[in-house]
Design a protein around this motif. Sequence first.
Motif, PDB file in Angstrom:
ATOM      1  N   MET A   1       0.843  -1.180   0.000  1.00  0.00           N
ATOM      2  CA  MET A   1       0.000   0.000   0.000  1.00  0.00           C
ATOM      3  C   MET A   1       0.894   1.250   0.000  1.00  0.00           C
ATOM      4  O   MET A   1       1.956   1.250   0.609  1.00  0.00           O
ATOM      5  CB  MET A   1      -0.912   0.008   1.220  1.00  0.00           C
ATOM      6  N   ILE A   2       0.434   2.273  -0.708  1.00  0.00           N
ATOM      7  CA  ILE A   2       1.217   3.501  -0.823  1.00  0.00           C
ATOM      8  C   ILE A   2       0.367   4.728  -0.490  1.00  0.00           C
ATOM      9  O   ILE A   2      -0.854   4.702  -0.601  1.00  0.00           O
ATOM     10  CB  ILE A   2       1.831   3.667  -2.223  1.00  0.00           C
ATOM     11  N   ASP A   3       1.044   5.769  -0.092  1.00  0.00           N
ATOM     12  CA  ASP A   3       0.426   7.068   0.152  1.00  0.00           C
ATOM     13  C   ASP A   3       0.097   7.679  -1.210  1.00  0.00           C
ATOM     14  O   ASP A   3       1.000   7.906  -2.014  1.00  0.00           O
ATOM     15  CB  ASP A   3       1.428   7.947   0.916  1.00  0.00           C
ATOM     16  N   PRO A   4      -1.169   7.947  -1.524  1.00  0.00           N
ATOM     17  CA  PRO A   4      -1.531   8.451  -2.854  1.00  0.00           C
ATOM     18  C   PRO A   4      -0.985   9.845  -3.159  1.00  0.00           C
ATOM     19  O   PRO A   4      -0.957  10.263  -4.316  1.00  0.00           O
ATOM     20  CB  PRO A   4      -3.060   8.452  -2.844  1.00  0.00           C
ATOM     21  N   ARG A   5      -0.519  10.548  -2.157  1.00  0.00           N
ATOM     22  CA  ARG A   5       0.037  11.879  -2.397  1.00  0.00           C
ATOM     23  C   ARG A   5       1.390  11.806  -3.095  1.00  0.00           C
ATOM     24  O   ARG A   5       1.763  12.718  -3.834  1.00  0.00           O
ATOM     25  CB  ARG A   5       0.137  12.647  -1.082  1.00  0.00           C
ATOM     26  N   GLY A   6       2.111  10.708  -2.897  1.00  0.00           N
ATOM     27  CA  GLY A   6       3.406  10.526  -3.558  1.00  0.00           C
ATOM     28  C   GLY A   6       3.268  10.457  -5.069  1.00  0.00           C
ATOM     29  O   GLY A   6       3.948  11.196  -5.793  1.00  0.00           O
TER      30      GLY A   6
ATOM     31  N   TYR B   1      11.314  10.512  -8.090  1.00  0.00           N
ATOM     32  CA  TYR B   1      10.311  11.473  -7.624  1.00  0.00           C
ATOM     33  C   TYR B   1       9.715  11.016  -6.288  1.00  0.00           C
ATOM     34  O   TYR B   1       9.431  11.835  -5.417  1.00  0.00           O
ATOM     35  CB  TYR B   1       9.209  11.671  -8.657  1.00  0.00           C
ATOM     36  N   GLY B   2       9.556   9.719  -6.116  1.00  0.00           N
ATOM     37  CA  GLY B   2       9.079   9.187  -4.846  1.00  0.00           C
ATOM     38  C   GLY B   2      10.084   9.403  -3.730  1.00  0.00           C
ATOM     39  O   GLY B   2       9.706   9.688  -2.587  1.00  0.00           O
TER      40      GLY B   2
ATOM     41  N   LEU C   1       8.903  16.006   1.421  1.00  0.00           N
ATOM     42  CA  LEU C   1       7.524  16.455   1.625  1.00  0.00           C
ATOM     43  C   LEU C   1       6.760  15.646   2.668  1.00  0.00           C
ATOM     44  O   LEU C   1       6.091  16.223   3.523  1.00  0.00           O
ATOM     45  CB  LEU C   1       6.759  16.433   0.298  1.00  0.00           C
ATOM     46  N   ALA C   2       6.822  14.334   2.579  1.00  0.00           N
ATOM     47  CA  ALA C   2       6.032  13.489   3.480  1.00  0.00           C
ATOM     48  C   ALA C   2       6.286  13.784   4.959  1.00  0.00           C
ATOM     49  O   ALA C   2       5.331  13.806   5.743  1.00  0.00           O
ATOM     50  CB  ALA C   2       6.265  12.012   3.168  1.00  0.00           C
TER      51      ALA C   2
ATOM     52  N   PRO D   1      -0.121  12.077   8.392  1.00  0.00           N
ATOM     53  CA  PRO D   1      -0.279  10.767   7.754  1.00  0.00           C
ATOM     54  C   PRO D   1      -1.429  10.814   6.748  1.00  0.00           C
ATOM     55  O   PRO D   1      -2.363  11.599   6.896  1.00  0.00           O
ATOM     56  CB  PRO D   1      -0.580   9.825   8.923  1.00  0.00           C
ATOM     57  N   PRO D   2      -1.377   9.977   5.729  1.00  0.00           N
ATOM     58  CA  PRO D   2      -2.445   9.982   4.734  1.00  0.00           C
ATOM     59  C   PRO D   2      -3.752   9.457   5.334  1.00  0.00           C
ATOM     60  O   PRO D   2      -3.750   8.628   6.240  1.00  0.00           O
ATOM     61  CB  PRO D   2      -1.931   9.037   3.645  1.00  0.00           C
TER      62      PRO D   2
END
Length: 143
Positions: free
Chosen positions: A1-6, A49-50, A57-58, A63-64
């Motif tokens: 699972m990934i943070d969609p903001r990335g 970019y990730g 940024l993260a 948290p997402p």
Amino acid sequence: MIDPRGPRFAAAVTTVVMVVVLLTGSGWLALAQAAVFGLTAARPRLGPYGLIYRGLLAPRLGPPAELEPLAPFRFAQTVGFVFATVATLGYLLGSPVTGAVAAGFALAAAFLNAAFGLCLGCEMYLAYRRLAGRPLAARVPVA
């Protein structure tokens, strides 16, 4: 699972890169973007970019609220790789119209994701899974 903001951050950077590709007709810049797509599709944690998103940024964001599965993102990066590769070949082999059309498609997809959170490659992957009878949840709330 990934943070969609990335991926949205990556799409914003890709949007800028593809605009420059279209304005300059640079096959070499298209090649660099194709390499980014290819690396990110193969090894998502190593995508440049990730790495920037996670490193700069993260930590400054909370948290997402939800997470997304990794498979649709990888598929979308693969589709981006194909379009950026066609753009590269078009520009470097003397077919600037082919290069511009492919770069335009990559730009449109990146812009939709960056501006509106609509990942076309992800949606294609999820539609395929539904048609194959193996649906996958697009997003999962963080508990």
